[in-house]
Design a protein around this motif. Structure first.
Motif, mmCIF file in Angstrom:
data_model
loop_
_atom_site.group_PDB
_atom_site.id
_atom_site.type_symbol
_atom_site.label_atom_id
_atom_site.label_comp_id
_atom_site.label_asym_id
_atom_site.label_seq_id
_atom_site.Cartn_x
_atom_site.Cartn_y
_atom_site.Cartn_z
ATOM 1 N N ALA A 1 0.995 -1.148 -0.054
ATOM 2 C CA ALA A 1 0.117 -0.041 0.195
ATOM 3 C C ALA A 1 0.830 1.306 0.128
ATOM 4 O O ALA A 1 0.331 2.419 -0.447
ATOM 5 C CB ALA A 1 -1.012 0.078 1.159
ATOM 6 N N THR A 2 2.201 1.216 0.455
ATOM 7 C CA THR A 2 2.756 2.373 0.591
ATOM 8 C C THR A 2 4.206 2.612 -0.207
ATOM 9 O O THR A 2 4.465 3.722 -0.621
ATOM 10 C CB THR A 2 3.491 2.391 2.037
ATOM 11 N N ARG A 3 4.597 1.341 -0.825
ATOM 12 C CA ARG A 3 5.744 1.287 -1.873
ATOM 13 C C ARG A 3 5.899 0.137 -2.298
ATOM 14 O O ARG A 3 5.301 -0.682 -1.949
ATOM 15 C CB ARG A 3 6.889 1.741 -1.194
ATOM 16 N N SER A 4 6.852 0.110 -3.307
ATOM 17 C CA SER A 4 7.076 -1.052 -3.951
ATOM 18 C C SER A 4 8.762 -1.605 -3.675
ATOM 19 O O SER A 4 9.439 -0.839 -3.446
ATOM 20 C CB SER A 4 7.104 -1.057 -5.426
ATOM 21 N N TYR A 5 8.903 -2.854 -3.420
ATOM 22 C CA TYR A 5 10.178 -3.572 -3.158
ATOM 23 C C TYR A 5 10.644 -4.418 -4.355
ATOM 24 O O TYR A 5 9.649 -5.176 -5.110
ATOM 25 C CB TYR A 5 10.159 -4.367 -2.088
ATOM 26 N N ILE A 6 11.823 -4.505 -4.527
ATOM 27 C CA ILE A 6 12.362 -5.532 -5.797
ATOM 28 C C ILE A 6 13.056 -6.611 -4.936
ATOM 29 O O ILE A 6 13.694 -6.438 -3.939
ATOM 30 C CB ILE A 6 13.507 -4.771 -6.600
ATOM 31 N N HIS A 7 13.087 -7.983 -5.487
ATOM 32 C CA HIS A 7 13.474 -9.028 -4.668
ATOM 33 C C HIS A 7 13.947 -9.958 -5.901
ATOM 34 O O HIS A 7 13.008 -10.298 -6.742
ATOM 35 C CB HIS A 7 12.429 -9.571 -3.622
ATOM 36 N N ARG A 8 15.062 -10.791 -5.715
ATOM 37 C CA ARG A 8 15.473 -11.601 -6.716
ATOM 38 C C ARG A 8 14.825 -12.982 -6.295
ATOM 39 O O ARG A 8 15.268 -13.546 -5.198
ATOM 40 C CB ARG A 8 17.004 -11.814 -6.792
ATOM 41 N N ILE A 9 13.823 -13.493 -6.964
ATOM 42 C CA ILE A 9 13.357 -14.831 -6.756
ATOM 43 C C ILE A 9 12.449 -14.979 -7.796
ATOM 44 O O ILE A 9 11.800 -14.071 -8.595
ATOM 45 C CB ILE A 9 12.488 -14.776 -5.428
ATOM 46 N N SER A 10 12.379 -16.406 -8.183
ATOM 47 C CA SER A 10 11.449 -16.681 -9.302
ATOM 48 C C SER A 10 9.871 -16.624 -9.103
ATOM 49 O O SER A 10 9.417 -16.694 -7.696
ATOM 50 C CB SER A 10 11.690 -18.023 -9.834
ATOM 51 N N MET A 11 9.062 -16.590 -9.829
ATOM 52 C CA MET A 11 7.452 -16.711 -9.733
ATOM 53 C C MET A 11 7.257 -17.882 -9.216
ATOM 54 O O MET A 11 6.305 -18.038 -8.389
ATOM 55 C CB MET A 11 6.977 -16.274 -10.891
ATOM 56 N N THR A 12 7.873 -19.188 -9.686
ATOM 57 C CA THR A 12 7.514 -20.410 -9.215
ATOM 58 C C THR A 12 7.790 -20.586 -8.029
ATOM 59 O O THR A 12 7.010 -21.331 -7.017
ATOM 60 C CB THR A 12 8.383 -21.421 -10.025
ATOM 61 N N ALA A 13 9.320 -20.069 -7.382
ATOM 62 C CA ALA A 13 9.208 -20.279 -5.859
ATOM 63 C C ALA A 13 8.250 -19.553 -5.123
ATOM 64 O O ALA A 13 7.918 -19.858 -4.175
ATOM 65 C CB ALA A 13 10.636 -19.719 -5.603
ATOM 66 N N LEU A 14 7.808 -18.074 -5.710
ATOM 67 C CA LEU A 14 6.996 -17.499 -4.829
ATOM 68 C C LEU A 14 5.661 -18.094 -4.540
ATOM 69 O O LEU A 14 4.856 -18.196 -3.753
ATOM 70 C CB LEU A 14 6.558 -16.110 -5.374
ATOM 71 N N GLU A 15 5.121 -18.919 -5.799
ATOM 72 C CA GLU A 15 3.858 -19.834 -5.760
ATOM 73 C C GLU A 15 4.157 -20.606 -4.286
ATOM 74 O O GLU A 15 3.179 -20.981 -3.962
ATOM 75 C CB GLU A 15 3.837 -20.341 -7.054
ATOM 76 N N GLN A 16 5.278 -21.233 -4.348
ATOM 77 C CA GLN A 16 5.294 -22.168 -3.217
ATOM 78 C C GLN A 16 5.130 -21.654 -1.911
ATOM 79 O O GLN A 16 4.814 -22.298 -0.914
ATOM 80 C CB GLN A 16 6.760 -22.957 -3.340
ATOM 81 N N LEU A 17 5.533 -20.357 -1.710
ATOM 82 C CA LEU A 17 5.668 -19.444 -0.393
ATOM 83 C C LEU A 17 4.168 -18.904 -0.035
ATOM 84 O O LEU A 17 3.955 -18.834 0.981
ATOM 85 C CB LEU A 17 6.652 -18.628 -0.506
ATOM 86 N N PHE A 18 3.679 -18.308 -1.155
ATOM 87 C CA PHE A 18 2.265 -17.396 -1.000
ATOM 88 C C PHE A 18 1.060 -18.808 -0.390
ATOM 89 O O PHE A 18 0.873 -19.763 -1.053
ATOM 90 C CB PHE A 18 2.062 -16.907 -2.041
ATOM 91 N N ASP A 19 0.230 -18.176 0.179
ATOM 92 C CA ASP A 19 -0.984 -18.787 0.444
ATOM 93 C C ASP A 19 -2.031 -18.348 -0.739
ATOM 94 O O ASP A 19 -2.206 -17.430 -0.805
ATOM 95 C CB ASP A 19 -1.505 -18.487 1.979
ATOM 96 N N PRO A 20 -2.300 -19.544 -1.437
ATOM 97 C CA PRO A 20 -3.293 -19.271 -2.552
ATOM 98 C C PRO A 20 -4.588 -18.514 -2.105
ATOM 99 O O PRO A 20 -5.180 -18.118 -3.029
ATOM 100 C CB PRO A 20 -3.192 -20.446 -3.407
ATOM 101 N N ASP A 21 -4.861 -18.797 -0.824
ATOM 102 C CA ASP A 21 -6.325 -18.128 -0.786
ATOM 103 C C ASP A 21 -5.927 -16.793 -0.429
ATOM 104 O O ASP A 21 -6.859 -15.863 -0.095
ATOM 105 C CB ASP A 21 -6.666 -18.798 0.994
ATOM 106 N N ARG A 22 -4.794 -16.063 -0.266
ATOM 107 C CA ARG A 22 -4.699 -14.711 -0.172
ATOM 108 C C ARG A 22 -3.786 -14.215 -1.373
ATOM 109 O O ARG A 22 -4.018 -13.110 -1.586
ATOM 110 C CB ARG A 22 -3.857 -14.452 1.155
ATOM 111 N N LEU A 23 -2.831 -14.909 -1.983
ATOM 112 C CA LEU A 23 -2.386 -14.155 -3.074
ATOM 113 C C LEU A 23 -2.425 -15.206 -4.106
ATOM 114 O O LEU A 23 -1.822 -16.327 -4.267
ATOM 115 C CB LEU A 23 -0.776 -14.028 -2.771
ATOM 116 N N MET A 24 -3.062 -15.030 -5.249
ATOM 117 C CA MET A 24 -3.445 -15.840 -6.297
ATOM 118 C C MET A 24 -2.706 -15.598 -7.675
ATOM 119 O O MET A 24 -2.534 -14.333 -7.998
ATOM 120 C CB MET A 24 -5.053 -15.582 -6.525
ATOM 121 N N ARG A 25 -1.945 -16.475 -8.041
ATOM 122 C CA ARG A 25 -1.322 -16.292 -9.437
ATOM 123 C C ARG A 25 -2.437 -16.030 -10.454
ATOM 124 O O ARG A 25 -3.401 -17.068 -10.448
ATOM 125 C CB ARG A 25 -0.523 -17.283 -9.741
ATOM 126 N N VAL A 26 -2.196 -15.171 -11.236
ATOM 127 C CA VAL A 26 -3.009 -14.914 -12.426
ATOM 128 C C VAL A 26 -2.670 -14.863 -13.861
ATOM 129 O O VAL A 26 -3.179 -14.415 -14.647
ATOM 130 C CB VAL A 26 -4.171 -13.484 -12.081
#
Length: 248
Positions: free
Chosen positions: A174-199
């Motif tokens: 809500a306040t800013r953007s951050y940059i981070h080195r990680i793949s989208m596939t790795a993020l998908e394993q970390l995120f709770d799909p009920d809260r952050l959904m891959r679209v």
């Protein structure tokens, strides 16, 4: 501030002249060249290494969409498509365009597109200077982000949406953007799909923050977020996204 180096590509001389005139009133940019077709555009991009390419979509022999899809240069320039036809929008988003302008180009929209491309470019340049970032937090509810004065633990609950940027991701809060080195596939394993959904192969969103659904035609959609961002939905994700939003 270093001037943003811009290449103009259009097969219509009048359209090129209009863009040149409009860019003359935008600070911090330098038009470094022009091209009249897709082949010329590829040659100029390789020779001039522009930061931003204003790329017409409908051109003889090779379209602007194909030029953007075939780009293999590194660093890849930001692309802003210019066209008289709205139906190309889904294809433009699929090749990670910074923006999409309809002809005749309005000055306010052009300036907005340039600033967006400048911001994306700055974030990518910053990413190239980052190395050795810490991995996700062991508690799996946050990740460590490198910031100017050290490291910040970013809770997943603060992330509103995510977009890919080459080998990095942009994590928008809500306040800013951050940059981070990680793949989208790795993020998908970390995120709770009920809260952050891959679209999309290049995007995650928080469904609770979707404000509107834009129908793009041919069964494709884009999601307007609470912060005003418009996130395209990949064709293979449309059905699941609509179901999640209760619109199936």
């Amino acid at each position: 501030m270093t001037a943003l180096r811009v290449l103009l590509v259009d097969d219509e001389p009048l359209a090129l002249r209009r863009l040149e005139t409009l860019f003359g009133d935008i600070d911090g940019v330098a038009v470094v060249g022009s091209a009249a077709n897709g082949e010329e555009a590829e040659e100029r991009i390789a020779a001039l290494a522009p930061d931003l390419v204003m790329l017409d979509i409908s051109m003889p022999q090779k379209s602007g969409i194909r030029v953007a899809a075939d780009l293999a240069v590194d660093p890849r320039p930001e692309i802003v498509f210019v066209t008289a036809f709205e139906h190309y929008a889904p294809d433009a988003f699929e090749v990670d365009a910074a923006d999409y302008l309809l002809k005749p180009v309005r000055f306010d929209r052009l300036r907005q597109a340039v600033e967006r491309a400048r911001r994306r470019r700055a974030l990518r340049d910053a990413a190239d200077r980052l190395a050795g970032l810490p991995g996700p937090d062991a508690r799996s509810d946050a990740m460590w982000i490198q910031v100017a004065n050290g490291n910040l633990r970013l809770p997943f609950d603060q992330i509103e949406w995510v977009e890919a940027a080459k080998d990095y991701v942009l994590l928008h809060t809500a306040t800013r953007s951050y940059i981070h080195r990680i793949s989208m596939t790795a993020l998908e394993q970390l995120f709770d799909p009920d809260r952050l959904m891959r679209v999309h192969r290049s995007a995650f969103i928080r469904p609770a923050l979707v404000k509107a659904v834009q129908r793009l035609g041919k069964g494709l959609i884009a999601l307007e977020m609470e912060d005003g961002a418009v996130v395209p939905v990949g064709p293979s994700y449309v059905k699941a996204v609509l179901a999640r939003l209760g619109l199936d």
